[in-house]
Write a protein that holds these residues in place. Structure first.
Motif, PDB file in Angstrom:
ATOM      1  N   GLY A   1     -25.409  -0.342  85.433  1.00 34.38           N
ATOM      2  CA  GLY A   1     -25.601   0.280  84.112  1.00 34.38           C
ATOM      3  C   GLY A   1     -26.361  -0.534  82.818  1.00 34.38           C
ATOM      4  N   ASP A   2     -26.205  -0.314  81.630  1.00 33.52           N
ATOM      5  CA  ASP A   2     -27.073  -1.023  80.643  1.00 33.52           C
ATOM      6  C   ASP A   2     -26.453  -1.754  79.771  1.00 33.52           C
ATOM      7  OD1 ASP A   2     -29.234   0.663  81.687  1.00 33.52           O
ATOM      8  OD2 ASP A   2     -28.192   2.381  80.555  1.00 33.52           O
ATOM      9  N   GLY A   3     -25.396  -2.684  80.526  1.00 30.89           N
ATOM     10  CA  GLY A   3     -24.715  -3.710  79.485  1.00 30.89           C
ATOM     11  C   GLY A   3     -23.129  -2.864  79.296  1.00 30.89           C
ATOM     12  N   ALA A   4     -22.618  -3.485  78.593  1.00 30.07           N
ATOM     13  CA  ALA A   4     -21.100  -3.166  78.052  1.00 30.07           C
ATOM     14  C   ALA A   4     -21.463  -2.415  77.023  1.00 30.07           C
ATOM     15  CB  ALA A   4     -20.209  -4.216  78.120  1.00 30.07           C
ATOM     16  N   GLY A   5     -20.739  -1.228  76.709  1.00 28.20           N
ATOM     17  CA  GLY A   5     -20.762  -0.439  75.550  1.00 28.20           C
ATOM     18  C   GLY A   5     -19.331  -0.141  75.232  1.00 28.20           C
ATOM     19  N   ILE A   6     -19.142   0.658  74.048  1.00 31.01           N
ATOM     20  CA  ILE A   6     -17.964   1.232  73.549  1.00 31.01           C
ATOM     21  C   ILE A   6     -18.083   2.835  74.003  1.00 31.01           C
ATOM     22  CG2 ILE A   6     -16.567   1.607  71.765  1.00 31.01           C
ATOM     23  CD1 ILE A   6     -18.115  -0.756  70.333  1.00 31.01           C
ATOM     24  N   ALA A   7     -16.797   3.044  74.464  1.00 30.88           N
ATOM     25  CA  ALA A   7     -16.462   4.438  75.018  1.00 30.88           C
ATOM     26  C   ALA A   7     -15.864   5.282  73.794  1.00 30.88           C
ATOM     27  CB  ALA A   7     -16.179   4.665  76.178  1.00 30.88           C
ATOM     28  N   VAL A   8     -16.357   6.465  73.672  1.00 32.94           N
ATOM     29  CA  VAL A   8     -15.693   7.204  72.805  1.00 32.94           C
ATOM     30  C   VAL A   8     -15.651   8.602  73.357  1.00 32.94           C
ATOM     31  CG1 VAL A   8     -16.275   6.062  70.694  1.00 32.94           C
ATOM     32  CG2 VAL A   8     -17.334   7.854  71.490  1.00 32.94           C
ATOM     33  N   ARG A   9     -14.762   9.706  72.811  1.00 31.85           N
ATOM     34  CA  ARG A   9     -14.760  11.096  73.622  1.00 31.85           C
ATOM     35  C   ARG A   9     -16.217  11.841  73.030  1.00 31.85           C
ATOM     36  NH1 ARG A   9      -9.536  10.320  71.919  1.00 31.85           N
ATOM     37  NH2 ARG A   9     -10.016  10.808  69.820  1.00 31.85           N
ATOM     38  N   LYS A  10     -16.643  12.507  73.661  1.00 31.81           N
ATOM     39  CA  LYS A  10     -17.975  13.167  73.673  1.00 31.81           C
ATOM     40  C   LYS A  10     -18.057  13.792  72.364  1.00 31.81           C
ATOM     41  CE  LYS A  10     -19.854  13.463  78.151  1.00 31.81           C
ATOM     42  NZ  LYS A  10     -20.420  14.438  79.238  1.00 31.81           N
ATOM     43  N   GLU A  11     -17.088  14.528  71.743  1.00 29.98           N
ATOM     44  CA  GLU A  11     -17.174  15.304  70.668  1.00 29.98           C
ATOM     45  C   GLU A  11     -16.935  14.316  69.383  1.00 29.98           C
ATOM     46  OE1 GLU A  11     -14.631  15.384  72.682  1.00 29.98           O
ATOM     47  OE2 GLU A  11     -12.586  15.487  71.864  1.00 29.98           O
ATOM     48  N   ASP A  12     -16.725  12.991  69.435  1.00 35.55           N
ATOM     49  CA  ASP A  12     -16.654  12.257  68.304  1.00 35.55           C
ATOM     50  C   ASP A  12     -18.043  11.627  67.976  1.00 35.55           C
ATOM     51  OD1 ASP A  12     -14.067  12.933  68.040  1.00 35.55           O
ATOM     52  OD2 ASP A  12     -13.275  11.205  68.800  1.00 35.55           O
ATOM     53  N   THR A  13     -19.259  12.183  67.806  1.00 31.14           N
ATOM     54  CA  THR A  13     -20.608  11.794  67.468  1.00 31.14           C
ATOM     55  C   THR A  13     -20.539  10.936  66.257  1.00 31.14           C
ATOM     56  OG1 THR A  13     -21.207  14.101  66.833  1.00 31.14           O
ATOM     57  CG2 THR A  13     -21.587  13.313  68.908  1.00 31.14           C
ATOM     58  N   ALA A  14     -19.819  11.432  65.293  1.00 30.22           N
ATOM     59  CA  ALA A  14     -19.913  10.393  64.023  1.00 30.22           C
ATOM     60  C   ALA A  14     -19.448   9.097  64.324  1.00 30.22           C
ATOM     61  CB  ALA A  14     -19.085  11.396  63.112  1.00 30.22           C
ATOM     62  N   LEU A  15     -18.494   9.050  65.079  1.00 28.42           N
ATOM     63  CA  LEU A  15     -18.140   7.777  65.590  1.00 28.42           C
ATOM     64  C   LEU A  15     -18.668   6.732  66.299  1.00 28.42           C
ATOM     65  CD1 LEU A  15     -15.214   5.962  65.306  1.00 28.42           C
ATOM     66  CD2 LEU A  15     -14.577   6.986  67.330  1.00 28.42           C
ATOM     67  N   VAL A  16     -19.696   7.342  67.084  1.00 28.92           N
ATOM     68  CA  VAL A  16     -20.670   6.847  67.912  1.00 28.92           C
ATOM     69  C   VAL A  16     -21.677   6.202  66.866  1.00 28.92           C
ATOM     70  CG1 VAL A  16     -22.498   6.774  69.542  1.00 28.92           C
ATOM     71  CG2 VAL A  16     -20.441   8.262  69.830  1.00 28.92           C
ATOM     72  N   ASP A  17     -22.060   7.021  65.939  1.00 30.41           N
ATOM     73  CA  ASP A  17     -23.127   6.396  64.900  1.00 30.41           C
ATOM     74  C   ASP A  17     -22.353   5.272  64.158  1.00 30.41           C
ATOM     75  OD1 ASP A  17     -24.516   8.614  65.945  1.00 30.41           O
ATOM     76  OD2 ASP A  17     -24.247   9.975  64.362  1.00 30.41           O
ATOM     77  N   LYS A  18     -21.289   5.526  63.594  1.00 23.20           N
ATOM     78  CA  LYS A  18     -20.507   4.505  62.892  1.00 23.20           C
ATOM     79  C   LYS A  18     -20.549   3.180  63.488  1.00 23.20           C
ATOM     80  CE  LYS A  18     -17.484   6.661  59.458  1.00 23.20           C
ATOM     81  NZ  LYS A  18     -17.583   5.934  58.201  1.00 23.20           N
ATOM     82  N   LEU A  19     -19.901   3.294  65.006  1.00 18.13           N
ATOM     83  CA  LEU A  19     -19.946   2.246  65.784  1.00 18.13           C
ATOM     84  C   LEU A  19     -21.103   1.523  65.856  1.00 18.13           C
ATOM     85  CD1 LEU A  19     -16.986   3.348  68.063  1.00 18.13           C
ATOM     86  CD2 LEU A  19     -16.894   1.331  66.655  1.00 18.13           C
ATOM     87  N   ASN A  20     -22.028   2.365  66.323  1.00 18.41           N
ATOM     88  CA  ASN A  20     -23.569   1.561  66.529  1.00 18.41           C
ATOM     89  C   ASN A  20     -24.236   0.962  65.130  1.00 18.41           C
ATOM     90  OD1 ASN A  20     -24.273   2.326  69.133  1.00 18.41           O
ATOM     91  ND2 ASN A  20     -25.036   4.294  68.540  1.00 18.41           N
ATOM     92  N   GLN A  21     -23.732   1.623  63.798  1.00 16.33           N
ATOM     93  CA  GLN A  21     -24.122   0.745  62.702  1.00 16.33           C
ATOM     94  C   GLN A  21     -23.340  -0.372  62.645  1.00 16.33           C
ATOM     95  OE1 GLN A  21     -23.341   3.384  59.336  1.00 16.33           O
ATOM     96  NE2 GLN A  21     -25.087   4.640  59.848  1.00 16.33           N
ATOM     97  N   ALA A  22     -21.965  -0.251  63.178  1.00 12.73           N
ATOM     98  CA  ALA A  22     -21.141  -1.626  62.834  1.00 12.73           C
ATOM     99  C   ALA A  22     -21.922  -2.766  63.717  1.00 12.73           C
ATOM    100  CB  ALA A  22     -19.857  -1.304  63.299  1.00 12.73           C
ATOM    101  N   ILE A  23     -22.070  -2.201  65.128  1.00 17.06           N
ATOM    102  CA  ILE A  23     -22.502  -3.264  65.686  1.00 17.06           C
ATOM    103  C   ILE A  23     -24.177  -3.914  65.380  1.00 17.06           C
ATOM    104  CG2 ILE A  23     -24.066  -3.744  68.374  1.00 17.06           C
ATOM    105  CD1 ILE A  23     -22.024  -1.389  69.346  1.00 17.06           C
ATOM    106  N   GLU A  24     -24.815  -3.161  64.729  1.00 16.32           N
ATOM    107  CA  GLU A  24     -25.995  -3.774  64.170  1.00 16.32           C
ATOM    108  C   GLU A  24     -25.557  -4.549  63.098  1.00 16.32           C
ATOM    109  OE1 GLU A  24     -29.432  -3.385  64.200  1.00 16.32           O
ATOM    110  OE2 GLU A  24     -29.062  -2.384  66.053  1.00 16.32           O
ATOM    111  N   THR A  25     -24.600  -4.243  62.174  1.00 21.95           N
ATOM    112  CA  THR A  25     -23.943  -4.980  61.225  1.00 21.95           C
ATOM    113  C   THR A  25     -23.667  -6.377  61.613  1.00 21.95           C
ATOM    114  OG1 THR A  25     -23.334  -3.125  60.138  1.00 21.95           O
ATOM    115  CG2 THR A  25     -22.628  -4.951  59.035  1.00 21.95           C
ATOM    116  N   ILE A  26     -22.884  -6.283  62.366  1.00 20.80           N
ATOM    117  CA  ILE A  26     -22.317  -7.833  63.046  1.00 20.80           C
ATOM    118  C   ILE A  26     -23.499  -8.601  63.564  1.00 20.80           C
ATOM    119  CG2 ILE A  26     -19.755  -6.853  62.968  1.00 20.80           C
ATOM    120  CD1 ILE A  26     -20.107  -7.106  66.005  1.00 20.80           C
ATOM    121  N   ARG A  27     -24.216  -7.998  64.207  1.00 28.31           N
ATOM    122  CA  ARG A  27     -25.316  -8.570  64.879  1.00 28.31           C
ATOM    123  C   ARG A  27     -26.165  -9.320  63.881  1.00 28.31           C
ATOM    124  NH1 ARG A  27     -26.490 -10.703  69.329  1.00 28.31           N
ATOM    125  NH2 ARG A  27     -28.792 -10.330  69.304  1.00 28.31           N
ATOM    126  N   SER A  28     -26.522  -8.706  62.830  1.00 28.14           N
ATOM    127  CA  SER A  28     -27.193  -9.278  61.713  1.00 28.14           C
ATOM    128  C   SER A  28     -26.764 -10.344  60.590  1.00 28.14           C
ATOM    129  CB  SER A  28     -28.136  -8.091  60.840  1.00 28.14           C
ATOM    130  OG  SER A  28     -26.960  -7.155  60.422  1.00 28.14           O
TER     131      SER A  28
END
Lengths: 239, 259
Positions: B213-240
């Motif tokens: 695969g493409d590295g380790a990611g965070i899995a969420v239920r498919k319908e929770d798209t808002a949560l995916v966006d929030k988590l992606n933002q949070a990953i960006e935040t802690i990276r920066s």
């Protein structure tokens, strides 16, 4: 519900079925072989015979089967003197470890079942045997054990079924039994419902077969208690 | 009095209904594993710790959400997410096509290669030929299990374990000859410890994205798209903002994020 997952992987379940049947039948057989003499010793008045058997039963009935299996499999693997002894080739195999734990466990329960059955022998039967001059060994063989087996059968049939279901723990130590097969399929397709439902159906079929066989054995052994067909009263309907 | 009660009930119902409608993810339950050092393990005092755990807490902070950690055995970790026992999985889960059929993934939060280990001197050279007849262990339902089954299934005997810790026990007991797992987990969780001193890495870094695969990611239920966006933002935040680096340096002396 996607049955094709199960059909495509029926060989995994078949292997699991084979392993479950083998594990359960071998451990039940060896357990039973040891349980009968142990039950006789357990009923002895001599504490020298009786106490070790009591201690054995106490330990194996007092601890969960899973813990016993972990002790044998991971526990013994910790000691170098076991790893270097001639026994290691046996203990190295998960199969042997499961078989050992299952056998000792079922043996302890079965001993206790037979102990009760022997203890409950009607006193009149023993008196009659003694009066006709039977030796202790002959009395055991002809009178006490056959009657004890009959009394023990219902309880022992439960033990057989418990053992079948208990054997699902073998999957924890890498053995592919029915449950192990279900866990492999579940992990490959993330379909717990299909995977475990198939396992449940297999266990249920095995249980049905066992219940059927025990029923037949009961009919045979308790034939003398069945109503005789000739003497059954016939009630005719009034004209 | 009766009227006050009625008002109270109506207010409560409205509040409840509002709560159900808009999940703004101020409270989030995260499924973790707890038996995969150094990413996830249980401290002697019973508390969860490790890289995954710290990342989970840091992401919660970046999202302004209250995080509750739920420990769950690995082979039930996706079914339990789908059954809503928790809302996200942070458990070193590799992003693979197979899993994408069941769950949605965020971007990766780290990426490290997989590798084999064996006892020193087991084989002079790594090859499929030399591995014939060996017993190889892997954690059940992992990408490593999958890779092993697909590539070596006919040549080796495969033993599958519920946790990585159980696999280590059987390797030191001599019941398996080799293990395959994430290289960092193997090195920090086993090789660098006293009981792992007789063992070594063997063979190349395994990174084929078909299995790994493409590295380790965070899995969420498919319908929770808002949560995916929030988590992606949070990953960006802690990276920066340096939080990621601080957590990484606590556990590793190299770049675990990958390029």
């Amino acid at each position: 519900m996607d049955i094709s997952i199960i059909l495509d992987n029926s060989s995994v379940y078949l292997e699991g079925l084979k392993n479950t049947i083998l594990l359960v039948s071998v451990s039940l057989f060896i357990g039973l072989m040891f349980a009968v003499p142990l039950a006789i010793l357990r009923n002895s008045d001599n504490p020298f015979y009786q106490m070790p058997v009591r201690a054995f039963i106490y330990f194996f009935r007092g601890t969960p089967l899973l813990v016993q299996m972990f002790l044998v499999y991971y526990g013994f693997g910790q000691f170098d003197f076991i790893k270097e002894s001639f026994l290691w080739p046996l203990f190295k195999e998960a199969y042997f470890c499961a078989l050992l734990a299952f056998t000792l466990n079922t043996c302890a329960y079965t001993t206790e079942i037979f102990r009760g059955a022997i203890k409950a022998t009607p006193h009149g039967e023993i008196e009659a045997a003694m009066a006709s001059g039977m030796s202790r060994a002959l009395m055991l063989r002809r009178i006490i054990l056959p009657s004890a087996f009959r009394r023990a059968l219902p309880a022992y049939s439960n033990e057989i079924i418990f053992m079948l279901h208990g054997s699902s723990l073998a999957s924890v130590i890498t053995i592919i039994d029915i449950t192990g097969a279900a866990r492999i399929i579940n992990s490959r397709y993330y379909s717990p419902y299909e995977a475990f439902l198939t396992a449940a159906l297999l266990y249920m079929s095995l249980t049905f077969i066992l219940v059927f066989l025990i029923k037949r054995l009961e009919n045979r052994w308790f034939a003398h208690l069945q109503p005789q067909s000739e003497s059954r009263p016939v009630i005719e309907a009034p004209p | 009095m009766r009227r006050a009660l009625l008002v109270a009930v109506v207010v409560m119902l409205v509040a409840l209904a509002g709560n159900v409608q808009a999940n703004d993810w101020k409270k989030i339950r995260i499924g973790v594993e707890g038996a995969y050092p150094p990413f996830s393990y249980v401290e002697p005092n019973g508390e969860l710790a490790g890289f995954d755990i710290d990342i989970a807490k840091a992401l919660g902070e970046a999202m302004g959400a209250e995080v509750t950690l739920v420990a769950q055995d690995w082979d039930g970790i996706i079914p339990a997410l789908l059954a809503k026992k928790y809302d996200a999985i942070i458990a070193s889960m590799s992003i693979t096509e197979e899993r994408k059929k069941k769950v949605a993934f965020t971007n990766k939060y780290y990426k490290t290669p997989a590798k084999f280990i064996c006892k020193k001197g087991l084989m002079t050279e790594f090859s499929k030929e030399n591995m014939k007849g060996k017993v190889v262990g892997a954690q059940r339902a992992t990408i490593h299990d999958r890779y092993l089954t697909d590539n070596y299934g006919n040549d080796v005997e495969i033993k599958r374990y519920g946790t990585q810790d159980e696999a280590y026990l059987d390797l030191t007991a001599g019941r398996v000859d080799m293990l395959i797992a994430d290289s960092v987990a193997l090195s920090d969780g086993f090789l660098k410890k006293p009981e792992g001193s007789d063992y070594q890495f063997i063979g190349p870094d395994l990174t084929d994205s078909k299995w790994f695969g493409d590295g380790a990611g965070i899995a969420v239920r498919k319908e929770d798209t808002a949560l995916v966006d929030k988590l992606n933002q949070a990953i960006e935040t802690i990276r920066s903002n340096g939080t990621y680096k601080a957590i990484q340096d606590k556990y590793f002396d190299f770049n675990v994020y990958g390029e």
